[in-house]
Write an enzyme that holds these catalytic residues in place. Sequence first.
Site, short mmCIF file in Angstrom:
data_model
loop_
_atom_site.label_atom_id
_atom_site.label_comp_id
_atom_site.label_asym_id
_atom_site.label_seq_id
_atom_site.Cartn_x
_atom_site.Cartn_y
_atom_site.Cartn_z
CG HIS A 136 41.80 56.86 43.52
ND1 HIS A 136 42.51 57.60 44.43
CD2 HIS A 136 42.73 56.23 42.75
CE1 HIS A 136 43.82 57.43 44.23
NE2 HIS A 136 43.97 56.60 43.21
CG HIS A 141 45.73 59.09 39.56
ND1 HIS A 141 47.04 59.11 40.00
CD2 HIS A 141 45.12 58.11 40.27
CE1 HIS A 141 47.21 58.18 40.93
NE2 HIS A 141 46.05 57.56 41.13
CD GLU A 182 47.90 56.52 44.11
OE1 GLU A 182 47.03 57.26 44.61
OE2 GLU A 182 47.70 55.83 43.08
FE FE Z 1 45.81 55.90 42.44
#
Ligand code: FE
Length: 286
Positions: A136, A141, A182
């Site tokens: 993740h 990101h 997010e």
């Molecule tokens: Fe995150």
Amino acid sequence: MAVEPVIYGASERPPRGDYARAGADYTCAQAYDSYTPADHDTYRRLYERQAALLPGRACDEFIAALPSLGIKDRIPRFEEINERLYKATRWEVVGVPGLIPEVPFFTLLANRRFPVTDWIRTPAEFDYIVEPDIFHDLFGHVPLLFDPVFADHVQAYGQGGLKAHGLGACELLSRLYWYTVEFGLIRQKDGLRAYGAGILSSPGELQHAVQSREPQRLPLDIERVMRTRYKIDSYQSTYFVIDSFRELFDKTAPDFTPLYERVRTLPPLAADARLDHEEDVQAVTA
Ligand code: FE
Ligand code: PHE
């Protein structure tokens, strides 16, 4: 607090949530030698599945920067990524043992250091994991930290977080992070695309966010976002849409102090709330 470096043997996976291996700033060395062949295989399979879903769903900047993560068939080393990332935007990634408290988190961002969890999910968690892992954090990101405007926005968010902490407004600010960094959507020339890491690292949410008729998609309005609660255990029922990262940067640039005061006087909204005057963003269809 000085912490002795801990070296993990080849059979031990980096322990989740072992904060004793972190320093006072909560960062730790990437426990690279402790990844097992199964860990590298998990990363490779997650990457392959997710990369295949990106065309037509992820924003152009994300797709363009993804190869900068480097190697895809094993877990990359943070140093390899940093060679490219630092040159591109003067950001770097640093290892952490998992979620960290808000002040050290904001401090790292304010210093252009992005915390990346160093351990990876187990095969049993392949489709769904509650807390962020290395897949993740890296896949979701890091690509957009190669974009100069988005990179500056994340630093400004860190600085704003430290300020919000002093004002007791972190909950309101965390809603902004949730619905942008997010779970944000962006309108591009061919239609709606995802830029939020929670969407981009999840196969189900990527399709839901961009293509499902169920959720509502509202134009980004900072006050509306700060009032809106979010769900952490299901797909989002509301997404907020921007037209450019410059819009995100500019809308979050003003001093939030008076905004926090006003939002505190308003009732919070449910994750699926819809106000009378609200209309969904119309995506341009190619
Ligand atoms: Fe995150
Ligand atoms: N402008 C915000 C403030 O004054 C800080 C901030 C910047 C917050 C960017 C989020 C994103 O508090």
